[in-house]
Design an enzyme around this catalytic site. Structure first.
Site, mmCIF file in Angstrom:
data_model
loop_
_atom_site.group_PDB
_atom_site.id
_atom_site.type_symbol
_atom_site.label_atom_id
_atom_site.label_comp_id
_atom_site.label_asym_id
_atom_site.label_seq_id
_atom_site.Cartn_x
_atom_site.Cartn_y
_atom_site.Cartn_z
ATOM 1 N N LYS A 1 -7.395 3.313 -2.964
ATOM 2 C CA LYS A 1 -7.736 3.201 -1.546
ATOM 3 C C LYS A 1 -7.983 4.586 -0.968
ATOM 4 O O LYS A 1 -7.314 5.545 -1.326
ATOM 5 C CB LYS A 1 -6.578 2.488 -0.821
ATOM 6 C CG LYS A 1 -6.735 2.361 0.693
ATOM 7 C CD LYS A 1 -5.521 1.663 1.283
ATOM 8 C CE LYS A 1 -5.532 1.706 2.804
ATOM 9 N NZ LYS A 1 -4.307 1.126 3.386
ATOM 10 N N ASP B 1 0.847 -1.193 0.000
ATOM 11 C CA ASP B 1 0.000 0.000 0.000
ATOM 12 C C ASP B 1 0.882 1.242 0.000
ATOM 13 O O ASP B 1 1.619 1.488 0.962
ATOM 14 C CB ASP B 1 -0.905 0.016 1.232
ATOM 15 C CG ASP B 1 -2.044 -0.987 1.135
ATOM 16 O OD1 ASP B 1 -1.991 -1.864 0.251
ATOM 17 O OD2 ASP B 1 -2.975 -0.889 1.947
ATOM 18 N N LYS C 1 -10.557 -0.178 -2.523
ATOM 19 C CA LYS C 1 -10.416 -0.497 -1.104
ATOM 20 C C LYS C 1 -10.846 0.704 -0.271
ATOM 21 O O LYS C 1 -10.350 1.808 -0.456
ATOM 22 C CB LYS C 1 -8.974 -0.875 -0.757
ATOM 23 C CG LYS C 1 -8.763 -1.102 0.755
ATOM 24 C CD LYS C 1 -7.345 -1.514 1.088
ATOM 25 C CE LYS C 1 -7.120 -1.563 2.593
ATOM 26 N NZ LYS C 1 -5.754 -1.979 2.965
#
Length: 243
Positions: A166, A102, A199
């Site tokens: 995300k 990430d 996400k």
């Protein structure tokens, strides 16, 4: 992706497959890190999301389990140089046990309309991670952005070849702290046009919110170690008794 059945009808195992359990607090002791990684494994979360300093512990505990490792890179601000981000990503991915990485996009650049620079920055990391078969999630810190900027950040991640977009780091202190609201998740989905997975992270603390995002078609959620029992509707003790 839209699920084949309602989230309320899913088993704990099916629901846990949506969760990256966050174990990211900088003040955690080694015992804390072990405790919450193990809980993520016992709950059946798809990954435990950890800081790079916890990689060896995570590798030890997840070995032989269905739970994988997600490591954060240039977290939580995303303000390193591109070359530095690439070096960090290479260092983590070459281990061979990192399933996902990430990365934090430079959201100050997004706020400045520097979408091409954001794309190039992300792509450099994506290229090195994909060389090792590691998927990349791009955090754009949505609480700092307008809906239009969220959409542009999503499009930049798509062009860069990222696997996921995300919403939040969970560590933003410069303004509101709402995280993965329905509106934000829908904006990312709309802008991604099915070309990137979505996400949600930040603010996912209730079962109602968790189930709602699944029914919307979200692909993954970052859930804090304290909130995992709440969204799954089961305690760690109950899960362990069933094993």
């Amino acid at each position: 992706m839209k699920p084949t059945k309602k989230a309320s009808e899913m088993s704990v195992k099916e629901l846990a497959a949506y969760i990256d359990q966050s174990v990211l607090k900088p003040e955690f002791t080694q015992d804390d890190i072990r405790k919450y990684i193990q809980e993520g494994i016992d709950f059946g979360c798809i990954t435990v999301c950890i800081n790079p300093a916890s990689l060896d512990i995570a590798a030890e505990l997840t070995k032989g389990t269905d739970t994988k490792i997600c490591v954060v890179c240039d977290f939580p601000f995303g303000l390193s140089t591109t070359a530095s981000k690439v070096m960090q990503a290479e260092e983590y991915c070459k281990r061979g046990d990192v399933f996902e990485l990430d990365i934090v996009a430079n959201y100050g650049w997004l706020r400045s309309g520097m979408y091409k620079e954001v794309e190039e920055d992300i792509k450099a990391v994506v290229d090195v991670c994909h060389k090792y078969g590691t998927a990349v999630k791009v955090i754009i810190e949505t609480d700092s952005l307008t809906l239009d900027e969220i959409k542009e950040g999503t499009k930049a991640a798509v062009r860069a070849g990222a696997d996921f977009i995300k919403s939040s780091t969970g560590f933003y202190t410069g303004g509101k702290s709402e995280g993965a609201t329905v509106e934000v998740v829908q904006a990312m989905m709309d802008a991604g046009e099915g070309k990137i997975k979505v996400k949600g992270s930040g603010g996912i603390r209730t079962r109602e919110h968790f189930l709602k995002l699944i029914d919307m078609g979200i692909d993954r959620m970052g859930v804090g170690y304290r909130s995992t029992p709440d969204v799954l509707g089961v305690t760690i003790e109950e899960v362990r008794k069933q094993k």
